[in-house]
Scaffold this motif. Structure first.
Motif, PDB file in Angstrom:
ATOM      1  N   ILE A  10       0.890  -1.170   0.025  1.00  0.00           N
ATOM      2  CA  ILE A  10      -0.004   0.097  -0.068  1.00  0.00           C
ATOM      3  C   ILE A  10       0.810   1.238  -0.006  1.00  0.00           C
ATOM      4  O   ILE A  10       0.559   2.225  -0.805  1.00  0.00           O
ATOM      5  CB  ILE A  10      -0.802  -0.176   1.351  1.00  0.00           C
ATOM      6  N   GLU A  11       1.995   1.297   0.784  1.00  0.00           N
ATOM      7  CA  GLU A  11       2.771   2.377   0.822  1.00  0.00           C
ATOM      8  C   GLU A  11       3.423   2.771  -0.375  1.00  0.00           C
ATOM      9  O   GLU A  11       3.607   3.929  -0.839  1.00  0.00           O
ATOM     10  CB  GLU A  11       3.909   2.151   1.966  1.00  0.00           C
ATOM     11  N   LYS A  12       3.886   1.676  -0.986  1.00  0.00           N
ATOM     12  CA  LYS A  12       4.508   1.942  -2.547  1.00  0.00           C
ATOM     13  C   LYS A  12       3.432   2.326  -3.499  1.00  0.00           C
ATOM     14  O   LYS A  12       3.652   3.456  -4.330  1.00  0.00           O
ATOM     15  CB  LYS A  12       4.904   0.343  -3.257  1.00  0.00           C
ATOM     16  N   HIS A  13       1.992   1.826  -3.418  1.00  0.00           N
ATOM     17  CA  HIS A  13       1.285   2.251  -4.357  1.00  0.00           C
ATOM     18  C   HIS A  13       0.853   3.821  -4.111  1.00  0.00           C
ATOM     19  O   HIS A  13       0.649   4.518  -4.860  1.00  0.00           O
ATOM     20  CB  HIS A  13      -0.258   1.480  -4.252  1.00  0.00           C
ATOM     21  N   SER A  14       0.766   4.147  -2.705  1.00  0.00           N
ATOM     22  CA  SER A  14       0.520   5.531  -2.414  1.00  0.00           C
ATOM     23  C   SER A  14       1.553   6.347  -2.973  1.00  0.00           C
ATOM     24  O   SER A  14       1.365   7.619  -3.442  1.00  0.00           O
ATOM     25  CB  SER A  14       0.513   5.763  -0.986  1.00  0.00           C
ATOM     26  N   TRP A  15       2.671   6.139  -2.857  1.00  0.00           N
ATOM     27  CA  TRP A  15       3.924   6.751  -3.313  1.00  0.00           C
ATOM     28  C   TRP A  15       3.766   7.052  -4.875  1.00  0.00           C
ATOM     29  O   TRP A  15       3.950   8.214  -5.460  1.00  0.00           O
ATOM     30  CB  TRP A  15       5.314   6.171  -2.868  1.00  0.00           C
ATOM     31  N   MET A  16       3.464   6.013  -5.694  1.00  0.00           N
ATOM     32  CA  MET A  16       3.523   6.176  -7.018  1.00  0.00           C
ATOM     33  C   MET A  16       2.148   6.975  -7.459  1.00  0.00           C
ATOM     34  O   MET A  16       2.482   7.730  -7.887  1.00  0.00           O
ATOM     35  CB  MET A  16       3.273   4.584  -7.582  1.00  0.00           C
ATOM     36  N   PHE A  17       1.186   6.633  -6.740  1.00  0.00           N
ATOM     37  CA  PHE A  17      -0.140   7.575  -7.157  1.00  0.00           C
ATOM     38  C   PHE A  17       0.346   8.834  -6.765  1.00  0.00           C
ATOM     39  O   PHE A  17      -0.308   9.818  -7.392  1.00  0.00           O
ATOM     40  CB  PHE A  17      -1.381   6.946  -6.303  1.00  0.00           C
ATOM     41  N   GLY A  18       1.027   9.326  -5.634  1.00  0.00           N
ATOM     42  CA  GLY A  18       0.979  10.542  -5.096  1.00  0.00           C
ATOM     43  C   GLY A  18       1.902  11.363  -6.141  1.00  0.00           C
ATOM     44  O   GLY A  18       1.778  12.422  -6.541  1.00  0.00           O
ATOM     45  N   ALA A  19       3.103  10.528  -6.811  1.00  0.00           N
ATOM     46  CA  ALA A  19       4.049  10.985  -7.841  1.00  0.00           C
ATOM     47  C   ALA A  19       3.049  11.252  -9.147  1.00  0.00           C
ATOM     48  O   ALA A  19       3.172  12.283  -9.854  1.00  0.00           O
ATOM     49  CB  ALA A  19       4.992  10.134  -8.278  1.00  0.00           C
ATOM     50  N   TYR A  20       2.117  10.458  -9.366  1.00  0.00           N
ATOM     51  CA  TYR A  20       1.220  10.652 -10.610  1.00  0.00           C
ATOM     52  C   TYR A  20       0.407  11.814 -10.620  1.00  0.00           C
ATOM     53  O   TYR A  20       0.344  12.460 -11.461  1.00  0.00           O
ATOM     54  CB  TYR A  20       0.369   9.309 -10.580  1.00  0.00           C
ATOM     55  N   LEU A  21      -0.028  12.011  -9.222  1.00  0.00           N
ATOM     56  CA  LEU A  21      -0.889  13.406  -9.220  1.00  0.00           C
ATOM     57  C   LEU A  21       0.020  14.725  -8.783  1.00  0.00           C
ATOM     58  O   LEU A  21      -0.458  15.851  -8.826  1.00  0.00           O
ATOM     59  CB  LEU A  21      -1.652  13.333  -7.719  1.00  0.00           C
ATOM     60  N   GLY A  22       1.345  14.424  -8.690  1.00  0.00           N
ATOM     61  CA  GLY A  22       2.394  15.629  -8.721  1.00  0.00           C
ATOM     62  C   GLY A  22       2.292  15.987  -7.215  1.00  0.00           C
ATOM     63  O   GLY A  22       2.715  17.080  -6.946  1.00  0.00           O
ATOM     64  N   ASN A  23       1.973  15.153  -6.303  1.00  0.00           N
ATOM     65  CA  ASN A  23       2.225  15.476  -4.592  1.00  0.00           C
ATOM     66  C   ASN A  23       3.521  15.219  -4.330  1.00  0.00           C
ATOM     67  O   ASN A  23       4.230  14.621  -4.764  1.00  0.00           O
ATOM     68  CB  ASN A  23       1.083  14.564  -3.905  1.00  0.00           C
ATOM     69  N   GLU A  24       3.912  16.475  -3.550  1.00  0.00           N
ATOM     70  CA  GLU A  24       5.159  16.471  -3.025  1.00  0.00           C
ATOM     71  C   GLU A  24       5.727  15.290  -1.928  1.00  0.00           C
ATOM     72  O   GLU A  24       4.647  15.079  -1.188  1.00  0.00           O
ATOM     73  CB  GLU A  24       5.680  17.776  -2.475  1.00  0.00           C
TER      74      GLU A  24
END
Length: 147
Positions: A133-147
Motif C-alpha cells: 500500500i505504501e508503494k502504491h501510495s507513493w506512486m499515485f502521489g507522484a502521478y498526481l504531482g504530490n510532493e
C-alpha cells in the motif's frame, strides 16, 4: 482468539472487498488521455485486491473468525466509500490515495493488535499488505504531482 484482532481483520476483508469492486469500476469507466495507463493499472489493482482479500479472509478463518461475505455486511464493516461512478481519472486516483491512507492507518492498528496477541503470522500478513500500500501510495502521489 482475539475479538478485536478479528474485528480489525474483518474491517480489512470489507475494505478489500469494496476496493475490488471500486477498482473494477475505475477500470471500466476511466476516460481521457491517461486511459491506457490507468486502465491497465486499475486491472492490476483489482487482481491484487482479490489476492489480498483471500489472504485476509483465510487468516481470519485460521484464527477462528468469520469473514464478512455479503454485500450488506461488507458495506456495514468497511471504512471506505463506494465509487460514485462519476469520477474523472484524476479523482479516481485521488480517491485511491485517500483509501490507501485510511487503510494504512488501520493496518498499523491491526499490526499493533497482532503484536499484542503474539500473533506473528497476522502481523506479518498485515505488514506485507502495508508495504504494498505504501508503494502504491507513493506512486499515485507522484502521478498526481504530490510532493
Amino acid at each position: 482468539m482475539n475479538p478485536s484482532l478479528q474485528e480489525a481483520l474483518n474491517k480489512q476483508v470489507a475494505n478489500w472487498s469494496l476496493l475490488y469492486t471500486k477498482f473494477h469500476n475505475y477500470h471500466w469507466y476511466v476516460q481521457g488521455n491517461t486511459f491506457f495507463e490507468l486502465h491497465q493499472k486499475f486491472e492490476e489493482l483489482y487482481h491484487e485486491a482479490d489476492s489480498t482479500l483471500d489472504e485476509l479472509a483465510e487468516r481470519l478463518l485460521a484464527i477462528g473468525g468469520k469473514p464478512v461475505a455479503t454485500f450488506p455486511d461488507i458495506l456495514a464493516n468497511t471504512s471506505l466509500q463506494e465509487a460514485s461512478g462519476n469520477e474523472r481519472s484524476e479523482q479516481m486516483v485521488q480517491q485511491i490515495v485517500n483509501d490507501f491512507e485510511q487503510i494504512t492507518n488501520e493496518l498499523r492498528d491491526g499490526i499493533q493488535l497482532a503484536n499484542e496477541a503474539n500473533d506473528d503470522p497476522t502481523a506479518d500478513l498485515l505488514t506485507g499488505i502495508l508495504t504494498k500500500i505504501e508503494k502504491h501510495s507513493w506512486m499515485f502521489g507522484a502521478y498526481l504531482g504530490n510532493e
